[in-house]
Motif scaffolding. Sequence first.
Motif, PDB file in Angstrom:
ATOM      1  N   ALA A  48       8.731  35.764   6.064  1.00 11.56           N
ATOM      2  CA  ALA A  48       7.625  36.728   6.068  1.00 11.56           C
ATOM      3  C   ALA A  48       7.538  37.440   4.719  1.00 11.56           C
ATOM      4  N   THR A  49       6.322  37.624   4.232  1.00  8.56           N
ATOM      5  CA  THR A  49       6.103  38.310   2.956  1.00  8.56           C
ATOM      6  C   THR A  49       5.770  39.766   3.247  1.00  8.56           C
ATOM      7  N   LEU A  50       6.793  40.601   3.187  1.00  9.60           N
ATOM      8  CA  LEU A  50       6.621  42.009   3.549  1.00  9.60           C
ATOM      9  C   LEU A  50       6.765  42.905   2.329  1.00  9.60           C
ATOM     10  N   PHE A  71      23.208  48.809  11.765  1.00  6.48           N
ATOM     11  CA  PHE A  71      22.350  47.866  12.479  1.00  6.48           C
ATOM     12  C   PHE A  71      20.929  47.853  11.909  1.00  6.48           C
ATOM     13  N   VAL A  72      20.465  48.995  11.445  1.00  6.12           N
ATOM     14  CA  VAL A  72      19.164  49.022  10.762  1.00  6.12           C
ATOM     15  C   VAL A  72      19.231  48.164   9.501  1.00  6.12           C
ATOM     16  N   ASP A  73      20.335  48.258   8.781  1.00  7.28           N
ATOM     17  CA  ASP A  73      20.508  47.452   7.571  1.00  7.28           C
ATOM     18  C   ASP A  73      20.508  45.960   7.888  1.00  7.28           C
ATOM     19  N   ILE A  74      21.093  45.580   9.016  1.00 10.20           N
ATOM     20  CA  ILE A  74      21.081  44.167   9.415  1.00 10.20           C
ATOM     21  C   ILE A  74      19.660  43.693   9.668  1.00 10.20           C
ATOM     22  N   TRP A  75      18.872  44.505  10.364  1.00 12.61           N
ATOM     23  CA  TRP A  75      17.472  44.143  10.605  1.00 12.61           C
ATOM     24  C   TRP A  75      16.691  44.080   9.296  1.00 12.61           C
ATOM     25  N   ALA A  76      16.983  44.993   8.380  1.00 15.29           N
ATOM     26  CA  ALA A  76      16.292  44.969   7.082  1.00 15.29           C
ATOM     27  C   ALA A  76      16.610  43.677   6.327  1.00 15.29           C
ATOM     28  N   GLN A  77      17.880  43.277   6.333  1.00 13.78           N
ATOM     29  CA  GLN A  77      18.263  42.026   5.681  1.00 13.78           C
ATOM     30  C   GLN A  77      17.607  40.828   6.357  1.00 13.78           C
ATOM     31  N   ALA A  78      17.502  40.892   7.676  1.00 11.46           N
ATOM     32  CA  ALA A  78      16.856  39.806   8.411  1.00 11.46           C
ATOM     33  C   ALA A  78      15.389  39.660   7.987  1.00 11.46           C
ATOM     34  N   LEU A  79      14.703  40.784   7.861  1.00 17.61           N
ATOM     35  CA  LEU A  79      13.297  40.744   7.450  1.00 17.61           C
ATOM     36  C   LEU A  79      13.164  40.234   6.022  1.00 17.61           C
ATOM     37  N   ARG A  80      14.053  40.678   5.144  1.00 20.44           N
ATOM     38  CA  ARG A  80      13.999  40.226   3.741  1.00 20.44           C
ATOM     39  C   ARG A  80      14.281  38.727   3.617  1.00 20.44           C
ATOM     40  N   GLY A 137      15.421  32.196   5.340  1.00 16.28           N
ATOM     41  CA  GLY A 137      14.283  31.380   4.934  1.00 16.28           C
ATOM     42  C   GLY A 137      13.406  30.911   6.070  1.00 16.28           C
ATOM     43  N   GLN A 138      13.824  31.144   7.299  1.00 16.66           N
ATOM     44  CA  GLN A 138      13.017  30.716   8.437  1.00 16.66           C
ATOM     45  C   GLN A 138      12.030  31.818   8.827  1.00 16.66           C
ATOM     46  N   SER A 139      11.170  31.496   9.746  1.00 20.02           N
ATOM     47  CA  SER A 139      10.102  32.421  10.124  1.00 20.02           C
ATOM     48  C   SER A 139      10.654  33.677  10.779  1.00 20.02           C
ATOM     49  N   ALA A 140       9.830  34.716  10.810  1.00 20.19           N
ATOM     50  CA  ALA A 140      10.220  35.954  11.479  1.00 20.19           C
ATOM     51  C   ALA A 140      10.462  35.701  12.964  1.00 20.19           C
ATOM     52  N   GLN A 141       9.690  34.808  13.561  1.00 17.86           N
ATOM     53  CA  GLN A 141       9.883  34.465  14.972  1.00 17.86           C
ATOM     54  C   GLN A 141      11.294  33.952  15.226  1.00 17.86           C
ATOM     55  N   VAL A 142      11.713  33.015  14.394  1.00 15.02           N
ATOM     56  CA  VAL A 142      13.040  32.421  14.560  1.00 15.02           C
ATOM     57  C   VAL A 142      14.122  33.458  14.295  1.00 15.02           C
ATOM     58  N   MET A 143      13.938  34.274  13.253  1.00 18.55           N
ATOM     59  CA  MET A 143      14.937  35.279  12.893  1.00 18.55           C
ATOM     60  C   MET A 143      15.105  36.311  14.010  1.00 18.55           C
ATOM     61  N   VAL A 144      13.999  36.788  14.544  1.00 20.45           N
ATOM     62  CA  VAL A 144      14.048  37.780  15.627  1.00 20.45           C
ATOM     63  C   VAL A 144      14.724  37.184  16.859  1.00 20.45           C
ATOM     64  N   ARG A 159       4.110  40.772  11.703  1.00 20.97           N
ATOM     65  CA  ARG A 159       2.844  40.123  11.313  1.00 20.97           C
ATOM     66  C   ARG A 159       1.809  41.133  10.851  1.00 20.97           C
ATOM     67  N   ALA A 160       1.761  42.276  11.546  1.00 17.58           N
ATOM     68  CA  ALA A 160       0.779  43.303  11.180  1.00 17.58           C
ATOM     69  C   ALA A 160       1.018  43.872   9.800  1.00 17.58           C
ATOM     70  N   ASN A 161       2.250  43.769   9.302  1.00 18.86           N
ATOM     71  CA  ASN A 161       2.578  44.322   7.997  1.00 18.86           C
ATOM     72  C   ASN A 161       2.812  43.266   6.918  1.00 18.86           C
ATOM     73  N   THR A 162       2.579  42.002   7.277  1.00 18.13           N
ATOM     74  CA  THR A 162       2.778  40.923   6.322  1.00 18.13           C
ATOM     75  C   THR A 162       1.640  40.878   5.325  1.00 18.13           C
ATOM     76  N   ARG A 163       2.008  40.723   4.050  1.00 19.76           N
ATOM     77  CA  ARG A 163       0.978  40.603   3.008  1.00 19.76           C
ATOM     78  C   ARG A 163       0.374  39.211   3.046  1.00 19.76           C
ATOM     79  N   GLU A 164      -0.909  39.164   2.842  1.00 17.51           N
ATOM     80  CA  GLU A 164      -1.605  37.868   2.796  1.00 17.51           C
ATOM     81  C   GLU A 164      -1.311  37.176   1.471  1.00 17.51           C
TER      82      GLU A 164
END
Length: 232
Positions: free
Chosen positions: A176-178, A163-172, A115-122, A227-232
Motif C-alpha cells: 500500500a502507498t500510504l 504493538f502500534v509500532d508493529i502495525w506501523a511497520q506492517a503498513l510500511r 511487499g504483499q498487499s495490505a489485505q494479506v498483511m492484515v 484503502r481510504a488513505n492510500t495515495r493514487e
Amino acid sequence: MAELHSLLEINMMNVRVLRAKDGDKANSDSRPRKTPVQSRSQFTLGALQEAFVRVLIERGFEKMTIREVVSVAGVGIGTFYDYVPNLRALGASTIHQRCLDSAILLRAAVARHSGQSAQVMVAALLHTLVQAGFSRPKEWTALLMLERQLSSATALRKVHEAFVDIWAQALRQSSATLPEAKITSLARTAHALSYGWYSHDLLFYFDDPQHSRSIEEIATAIVDLVRANTRE
C-alpha cells in the motif's frame, strides 16, 4: 476481499484444531530480581511463569500461594525470591513476557509478508494474534483479567506503543502507498480494533458462533481504512 476471506477462514480452522489442546505495583516490582541472561536462568524464570499461569487458572490470583507456584515449577522457595519479590511481581513479569512473545511472532509475520498487499498483511497479523491467544484461551483470559491489576500505566503504555509500532511497520512494508503522516494514526486505529476484538472475544465471545465472522469484519474495517488513505 475474497483473498482476505480465504486467509481468515483457513486461520480460524487452524484455531479450532489448536483449541482442542487447551486442556493442557510498581514498575520496579515487575522486574525480575535476577536478570535471566544464562539459559539456565531463563529456564528457571520461564518455569516460574508457566507455573504461575497454571496455578492462576486453578486457584485464582487471590487464593494462590508462593508454595503452590514453586511446587508446580519444581524449584525451591529460595529460588523464587532469587527472581521475584512476590506473586504480584511474578504475575506482572509473566504478562510482560507473554506480550513480548506475541510481539516477536507479529514482527516475524510482518517480515514474512513484506511487499504483499495490505489485505494479506492484515490477515497475517490477525492470524498471528489468533494463534497466540486463542490456542490457549484459558491462560490468556486469566492473564487479561489480571493485567489491569498488576501492570502499571507506564508498562501498559510501553506494550501499547510496541504493538502500534508493529502495525506501523506492517503498513510500511505492505504494498500500500500510504503517506508517512498517516501511518501512525492508522497503526493506532488498527491496534485498537484488533486488540479490542482480540481481548473481548477471548473474555466474552470465544464460544459464540459469530466469533469467526467477527474477525473477518475487523480485517475488513482495517483494510478499508488503509484503502481510504492510500495515495493514487
